[in-house]
Design a protein around this motif. Structure first.
Motif, PDB file in Angstrom:
ATOM      1  N   GLU A   1       0.826  -1.207   0.000  1.00  0.00           N
ATOM      2  CA  GLU A   1       0.000   0.000   0.000  1.00  0.00           C
ATOM      3  C   GLU A   1       0.865   1.265   0.000  1.00  0.00           C
ATOM      4  OE1 GLU A   1      -3.797  -1.837   2.523  1.00  0.00           O
ATOM      5  OE2 GLU A   1      -2.126  -0.846   3.558  1.00  0.00           O
ATOM      6  N   TYR A   2       2.004   1.212   0.686  1.00  0.00           N
ATOM      7  CA  TYR A   2       2.896   2.378   0.735  1.00  0.00           C
ATOM      8  C   TYR A   2       3.507   2.644  -0.636  1.00  0.00           C
ATOM      9  CZ  TYR A   2       6.858   5.377   1.881  1.00  0.00           C
ATOM     10  OH  TYR A   2       7.759   6.402   1.897  1.00  0.00           O
ATOM     11  N   ILE A   3       4.036   1.586  -1.275  1.00  0.00           N
ATOM     12  CA  ILE A   3       4.653   1.771  -2.592  1.00  0.00           C
ATOM     13  C   ILE A   3       3.609   2.228  -3.611  1.00  0.00           C
ATOM     14  CG2 ILE A   3       5.877   0.633  -4.496  1.00  0.00           C
ATOM     15  CD1 ILE A   3       7.071  -1.292  -2.456  1.00  0.00           C
ATOM     16  N   GLY A   4       2.412   1.653  -3.535  1.00  0.00           N
ATOM     17  CA  GLY A   4       1.373   1.955  -4.528  1.00  0.00           C
ATOM     18  C   GLY A   4       0.442   3.078  -4.132  1.00  0.00           C
ATOM     19  N   GLU A   5       0.826   3.870  -3.114  1.00  0.00           N
ATOM     20  CA  GLU A   5      -0.056   4.899  -2.563  1.00  0.00           C
ATOM     21  C   GLU A   5      -0.622   5.832  -3.638  1.00  0.00           C
ATOM     22  OE1 GLU A   5       0.016   8.138   1.112  1.00  0.00           O
ATOM     23  OE2 GLU A   5       1.896   7.439   0.236  1.00  0.00           O
ATOM     24  N   GLU A   6       0.241   6.334  -4.519  1.00  0.00           N
ATOM     25  CA  GLU A   6      -0.196   7.277  -5.551  1.00  0.00           C
ATOM     26  C   GLU A   6      -1.155   6.615  -6.522  1.00  0.00           C
ATOM     27  OE1 GLU A   6       1.931  10.359  -8.743  1.00  0.00           O
ATOM     28  OE2 GLU A   6       3.136   9.253  -7.289  1.00  0.00           O
ATOM     29  N   PHE A   7      -0.893   5.352  -6.888  1.00  0.00           N
ATOM     30  CA  PHE A   7      -1.738   4.623  -7.833  1.00  0.00           C
ATOM     31  C   PHE A   7      -3.090   4.301  -7.196  1.00  0.00           C
ATOM     32  CE2 PHE A   7       2.688   3.586  -8.764  1.00  0.00           C
ATOM     33  CZ  PHE A   7       2.779   3.872 -10.112  1.00  0.00           C
ATOM     34  N   ILE A   8      -3.041   3.830  -5.931  1.00  0.00           N
ATOM     35  CA  ILE A   8      -4.278   3.446  -5.238  1.00  0.00           C
ATOM     36  C   ILE A   8      -5.179   4.660  -5.032  1.00  0.00           C
ATOM     37  CG2 ILE A   8      -5.183   2.551  -3.049  1.00  0.00           C
ATOM     38  CD1 ILE A   8      -2.570   0.825  -2.906  1.00  0.00           C
ATOM     39  N   LYS A   9      -4.567   5.811  -4.722  1.00  0.00           N
ATOM     40  CA  LYS A   9      -5.334   7.040  -4.525  1.00  0.00           C
ATOM     41  C   LYS A   9      -6.066   7.432  -5.812  1.00  0.00           C
ATOM     42  CE  LYS A   9      -4.790  11.847  -2.971  1.00  0.00           C
ATOM     43  NZ  LYS A   9      -3.824  12.880  -2.553  1.00  0.00           N
ATOM     44  N   LEU A  10      -5.357   7.358  -6.955  1.00  0.00           N
ATOM     45  CA  LEU A  10      -5.975   7.691  -8.241  1.00  0.00           C
ATOM     46  C   LEU A  10      -7.040   6.667  -8.616  1.00  0.00           C
ATOM     47  CD1 LEU A  10      -2.950   8.926 -10.394  1.00  0.00           C
ATOM     48  CD2 LEU A  10      -5.082  10.172 -10.011  1.00  0.00           C
ATOM     49  N   GLN A  11      -6.738   5.401  -8.342  1.00  0.00           N
ATOM     50  CA  GLN A  11      -7.689   4.333  -8.634  1.00  0.00           C
ATOM     51  C   GLN A  11      -8.987   4.548  -7.848  1.00  0.00           C
ATOM     52  OE1 GLN A  11      -6.623   0.248  -7.433  1.00  0.00           O
ATOM     53  NE2 GLN A  11      -6.632  -0.263  -9.614  1.00  0.00           N
TER      54      GLN A  11
ATOM     55  N   ILE B   1     -10.934   7.478  -9.365  1.00  0.00           N
ATOM     56  CA  ILE B   1     -11.638   7.082 -10.588  1.00  0.00           C
ATOM     57  C   ILE B   1     -12.906   6.294 -10.241  1.00  0.00           C
ATOM     58  CG2 ILE B   1     -11.495   5.596 -12.641  1.00  0.00           C
ATOM     59  CD1 ILE B   1      -8.458   6.396 -12.724  1.00  0.00           C
ATOM     60  N   THR B   2     -12.779   5.372  -9.291  1.00  0.00           N
ATOM     61  CA  THR B   2     -13.942   4.587  -8.850  1.00  0.00           C
ATOM     62  C   THR B   2     -15.014   5.493  -8.259  1.00  0.00           C
ATOM     63  OG1 THR B   2     -12.497   2.699  -8.375  1.00  0.00           O
ATOM     64  CG2 THR B   2     -14.681   2.687  -7.364  1.00  0.00           C
ATOM     65  N   SER B   3     -14.600   6.484  -7.462  1.00  0.00           N
ATOM     66  CA  SER B   3     -15.534   7.417  -6.830  1.00  0.00           C
ATOM     67  C   SER B   3     -16.275   8.243  -7.878  1.00  0.00           C
ATOM     68  CB  SER B   3     -14.775   8.330  -5.873  1.00  0.00           C
ATOM     69  OG  SER B   3     -15.623   9.297  -5.324  1.00  0.00           O
ATOM     70  N   ILE B   4     -15.557   8.685  -8.927  1.00  0.00           N
ATOM     71  CA  ILE B   4     -16.196   9.463  -9.993  1.00  0.00           C
ATOM     72  C   ILE B   4     -17.235   8.611 -10.725  1.00  0.00           C
ATOM     73  CG2 ILE B   4     -15.799  10.663 -12.194  1.00  0.00           C
ATOM     74  CD1 ILE B   4     -12.988  11.406 -11.099  1.00  0.00           C
ATOM     75  N   CYS B   5     -16.879   7.362 -10.993  1.00  0.00           N
ATOM     76  CA  CYS B   5     -17.812   6.459 -11.671  1.00  0.00           C
ATOM     77  C   CYS B   5     -19.082   6.257 -10.849  1.00  0.00           C
ATOM     78  CB  CYS B   5     -17.146   5.104 -11.933  1.00  0.00           C
ATOM     79  SG  CYS B   5     -15.883   5.158 -13.219  1.00  0.00           S
ATOM     80  N   THR B   6     -18.918   6.132  -9.533  1.00  0.00           N
ATOM     81  CA  THR B   6     -20.076   5.983  -8.635  1.00  0.00           C
ATOM     82  C   THR B   6     -20.949   7.226  -8.674  1.00  0.00           C
ATOM     83  OG1 THR B   6     -18.774   4.552  -7.181  1.00  0.00           O
ATOM     84  CG2 THR B   6     -20.766   5.517  -6.248  1.00  0.00           C
ATOM     85  N   GLU B   7     -20.275   8.393  -8.686  1.00  0.00           N
ATOM     86  CA  GLU B   7     -21.003   9.668  -8.713  1.00  0.00           C
ATOM     87  C   GLU B   7     -21.787   9.834 -10.012  1.00  0.00           C
ATOM     88  OE1 GLU B   7     -19.998  14.390  -7.817  1.00  0.00           O
ATOM     89  OE2 GLU B   7     -18.403  12.876  -7.652  1.00  0.00           O
ATOM     90  N   MET B   8     -21.243   9.292 -11.107  1.00  0.00           N
ATOM     91  CA  MET B   8     -21.888   9.396 -12.421  1.00  0.00           C
ATOM     92  C   MET B   8     -23.270   8.707 -12.443  1.00  0.00           C
ATOM     93  SD  MET B   8     -18.870   8.781 -15.225  1.00  0.00           S
ATOM     94  CE  MET B   8     -17.699  10.056 -15.664  1.00  0.00           C
TER      95      MET B   8
ATOM     96  N   GLN C   1     -11.772  11.935 -17.138  1.00  0.00           N
ATOM     97  CA  GLN C   1     -10.736  11.823 -18.162  1.00  0.00           C
ATOM     98  C   GLN C   1      -9.382  12.320 -17.646  1.00  0.00           C
ATOM     99  OE1 GLN C   1     -11.369  10.322 -21.227  1.00  0.00           O
ATOM    100  NE2 GLN C   1      -9.116  10.291 -21.200  1.00  0.00           N
ATOM    101  N   LEU C   2      -9.418  13.399 -16.858  1.00  0.00           N
ATOM    102  CA  LEU C   2      -8.179  13.942 -16.289  1.00  0.00           C
ATOM    103  C   LEU C   2      -7.530  12.923 -15.347  1.00  0.00           C
ATOM    104  CD1 LEU C   2      -6.298  16.409 -15.953  1.00  0.00           C
ATOM    105  CD2 LEU C   2      -7.756  17.155 -14.061  1.00  0.00           C
ATOM    106  N   ALA C   3      -8.342  12.303 -14.480  1.00  0.00           N
ATOM    107  CA  ALA C   3      -7.817  11.295 -13.551  1.00  0.00           C
ATOM    108  C   ALA C   3      -7.286  10.081 -14.305  1.00  0.00           C
ATOM    109  CB  ALA C   3      -8.902  10.883 -12.562  1.00  0.00           C
ATOM    110  N   LEU C   4      -8.011   9.682 -15.363  1.00  0.00           N
ATOM    111  CA  LEU C   4      -7.607   8.522 -16.163  1.00  0.00           C
ATOM    112  C   LEU C   4      -6.296   8.794 -16.893  1.00  0.00           C
ATOM    113  CD1 LEU C   4      -8.951   5.760 -16.561  1.00  0.00           C
ATOM    114  CD2 LEU C   4      -9.855   6.600 -18.750  1.00  0.00           C
ATOM    115  N   ASP C   5      -6.135  10.010 -17.458  1.00  0.00           N
ATOM    116  CA  ASP C   5      -4.893  10.376 -18.156  1.00  0.00           C
ATOM    117  C   ASP C   5      -3.711  10.387 -17.190  1.00  0.00           C
ATOM    118  OD1 ASP C   5      -6.291  10.640 -20.492  1.00  0.00           O
ATOM    119  OD2 ASP C   5      -6.429  12.842 -20.413  1.00  0.00           O
ATOM    120  N   THR C   6      -3.938  10.922 -15.991  1.00  0.00           N
ATOM    121  CA  THR C   6      -2.871  10.945 -14.978  1.00  0.00           C
ATOM    122  C   THR C   6      -2.476   9.530 -14.587  1.00  0.00           C
ATOM    123  OG1 THR C   6      -3.771  13.024 -14.108  1.00  0.00           O
ATOM    124  CG2 THR C   6      -2.216  11.831 -12.708  1.00  0.00           C
ATOM    125  N   PHE C   7      -3.489   8.674 -14.412  1.00  0.00           N
ATOM    126  CA  PHE C   7      -3.262   7.272 -14.039  1.00  0.00           C
ATOM    127  C   PHE C   7      -2.454   6.543 -15.120  1.00  0.00           C
ATOM    128  CE2 PHE C   7      -4.884   2.839 -13.277  1.00  0.00           C
ATOM    129  CZ  PHE C   7      -4.423   2.709 -11.975  1.00  0.00           C
TER     130      PHE C   7
END
Length: 579
Positions: free
Chosen positions: A86-96, A99-106, A120-126
């Motif tokens: 979780e520490y190594i992947g912190e940045e990836f997990i946060k973006l992931q 993205i999941t939260s935005i999809c839920t909101e949609m 799209q911005l979050a997906l491009d960053t990811f």
């Protein structure tokens, strides 16, 4: 991607750089070296955040250049229940999660345009940081460093060395254009150091690494930046080739210096003769001739070549003894045991004689420092110290020995020196001159603090030295001076070190931690074990031949036999190609 031109910077009490220039380009793995206190960490801070510093000159950084940093002293919140993955992947997990939260909101929102743009911005960053493969990439890095066993452990349970490696992996996986690492090797055991070497050599991006570790310097990096005496020198090539280039320059400069000295002495004789004549012959032409000769001599003196990178002044480290002890046992450890959350060492038995020089070798977190501290404190039932022994201790935790709120002068007055003048005279041997002795210890670099500890150990005149990672943070010149001091010392040394060169160059034998206990190993067997695991078959022999040739060259230079030195340098060049 980074260009520095004529950069100058100083603190109120110290000038650091004077018109330094260098570049960093894509794919370069650059080692950043220099003596302790020369300003390497400050220069990194300027590169990381130039707006904080008032410097002169030009600093150009490509606006698209993404810079990440591995700190010299990484900190982690021990209260967090975060696993290594979780520490190594912190940045990836946060973006992931974003993205999941935005999809839920949609699913319930009426403002789809704004959410689609955010999505799209979050997906491009990811995607830009390789998010699709982040789990696989983390596993690859952990396997590559032989640390897969740590994947599900809490970060708070890691040793300092393990956490340093995990931090390196985390920053590498974020795919920066430039990754800056400030002494990432400090306190790493040899296995973890080898893992760091592999991580550095496999990294595709640009690296700037502050290190004094000779193992890394000899086996990584294709560019050297050397900071010394307010100047910087660039060298495109390996560290071993850089050292060879310095040696060639040293021979050339010494040969010129000898020739110049002979010329100056010849003109001294001419001037003396002209002065003698002028005492009984007052013709104006005689006086003009004398003045012309004196001016010429002054010009000769003025053009003596100054080479701040060729012959760096080593500190004068010397471990004297107030009370030498004849060949007898000075430390006896019998059935020693130590445990914290788990048993670390059990049934440990060994003895140290009065002139033994011994290294304790073992992985991070196996109880070495606790053992050394227990010997120093001498309050453990399993440890017996000879009554005639005086012990001095150097700690890897510098605050255990040095008081940060003290100035250097105050620290040594507290240590028993009588006057400030006595401290100033003594500290000049260790490179602390001028106003720096009035600085607070808290403001010093890690290398300077370790040098202070060495100065305190030396001043103690103890006959048993306990040294815990004494080479950490020290520049290579000081490491070599320390090895010479250890070689000349007449007492006993028990040293924890992961610096392979310091161990093989200075110790009589090693105590290896194996299966929660300690066993004695000869230096010959230890060398063979390390070389068999980490080097090519002929590396040991070639390295020993290299050291022998370098010693012969030094002797030839002392005798001003430059022709022999050049012949030996040709032999050395052929040998270096094999390394």
């Amino acid at each position: 991607m980074i260009k520095v031109e004529n950069l100058s910077f100083s603190f109120p009490q110290k000038e650091l750089y004077k018109n330094i220039s260098f570049t960093l380009e894509e794919t370069q793995h650059c080692a950043f070296i220099g003596t302790s206190g020369s300003g390497k960490s400050t220069l990194i801070d300027i590169l990381m955040d130039p707006e904080r510093y008032l410097f002169e000159g030009m600093l150009e950084i490509d606006p698209t250049c993404k810079i990440r940093h591995v700190s010299q002293f990484p900190q982690f919140d021990k209260t967090k229940e975060t696993t290594v993955f979780e520490y190594i992947g912190e940045e990836f997990i946060k973006l992931q999660n974003e993205i999941t939260s935005i999809c839920t909101e949609m699913e319930t929102s009426s403002d789809m345009d704004a959410l689609l743009e955010k999505y799209q911005l979050a997906l491009d960053t990811f995607d830009s940081i390789g998010g699709a493969d982040f789990e696989s990439n983390i596993n690859k890095k952990l396997n590559f460093a032989n640390l897969m066993k740590l994947k599900d452990l809490r970060v708070s349970d890691l040793s300092g060395g393990e956490f340093k490696l995990i931090q390196v992996m985390k920053e590498m996986l974020s795919s920066p254009d430039l990754l800056i690492m400030d002494e990432p090797d400090v306190f790493l055991d040899f296995e973890n150091l080898n893992a760091l070497k592999n991580l550095i050599n496999s990294h595709k991006g640009m690296l700037l690494v502050v290190t004094h570790n000779r193992y890394l310097l000899n086996h990584c990096f294709n560019k050297i930046l050397h900071l010394e005496n307010m100047e910087i020198q660039e060298f495109d090539g390996r560290y071993i080739a850089y050292n060879f280039s310095l040696l060639q320059t040293k021979i050339e400069l010494q040969e010129i210096a000898v020739a110049e000295q002979e010329e100056i002495e010849r003109y001294d004789n001419i001037i003396d003769n002209l002065r003698a004549i002028a005492t009984y012959n007052s013709e104006a032409s005689r006086g003009r001739a004398l003045k012309a000769r004196v001016r010429f001599q002054e010009r000769l003196e003025a053009r003596r070549i100054k080479a701040p990178f060729v012959d760096i002044k080593q500190p004068n480290i010397s471990f004297g003894i107030e009370n030498e002890i004849e060949d007898t046992i000075v430390v006896n450890v019998n059935n020693y045991q130590v445990s914290f959350d788990e048993l670390l060492l059990d049934n440990v038995n060994f003895e140290i004689k009065s002139t033994d020089k011994v290294a304790i070798i073992g992985p991070n977190g196996t109880g070495k420092t606790t053992l050394l501290r227990d010997i120093f404190n001498n309050n453990h039932a399993s440890i017996e110290i000879n009554a005639d022994v005086k012990v001095a201790y150097l700690s890897q935790n510098q605050g255990e020995v040095l008081k940060d709120s003290n100035t250097i002068l105050e620290e040594f007055i507290d240590a028993g020196f009588k006057t400030y003048d006595e401290v100033r005279s003594y500290m000049s041997n260790y490179g602390f001159e001028g106003e720096i002795v009035n600085q607070k210890i808290a403001s010093l670099s890690g290398g300077e603090k370790n040098m202070l500890q060495l100065a305190k150990v030396s001043a103690s005149k103890a006959n048993v030295l306990l040294l815990d990672e004494p080479t950490s943070h020290l520049d290579t010149y000081t490491q070599i001076a320390l090895e010479k001091a250890i070689e000349d010392y007449k007492g006993a040394i028990l040293m924890i070190s992961h610096d392979f060169y310091s161990v093989v160059n200075g110790m009589d034998y090693v105590l290896i931690i194996d299966d929660k206990t300690i066993r004695k190993m000869s230096m010959r067997k230890f060398r063979q074990m390390i070389y068999a695991s980490h080097f090519d078959r002929d590396y040991l022999e070639n390295e020993q031949n290299k050291k022998s040739l370098e010693m012969k060259i030094e002797l030839a230079l002392k005798d001003t036999n430059f022709e022999l030195a050049k012949v030996l340098v040709d032999e050395l060049e052929k040998l270096i190609k094999l390394l």
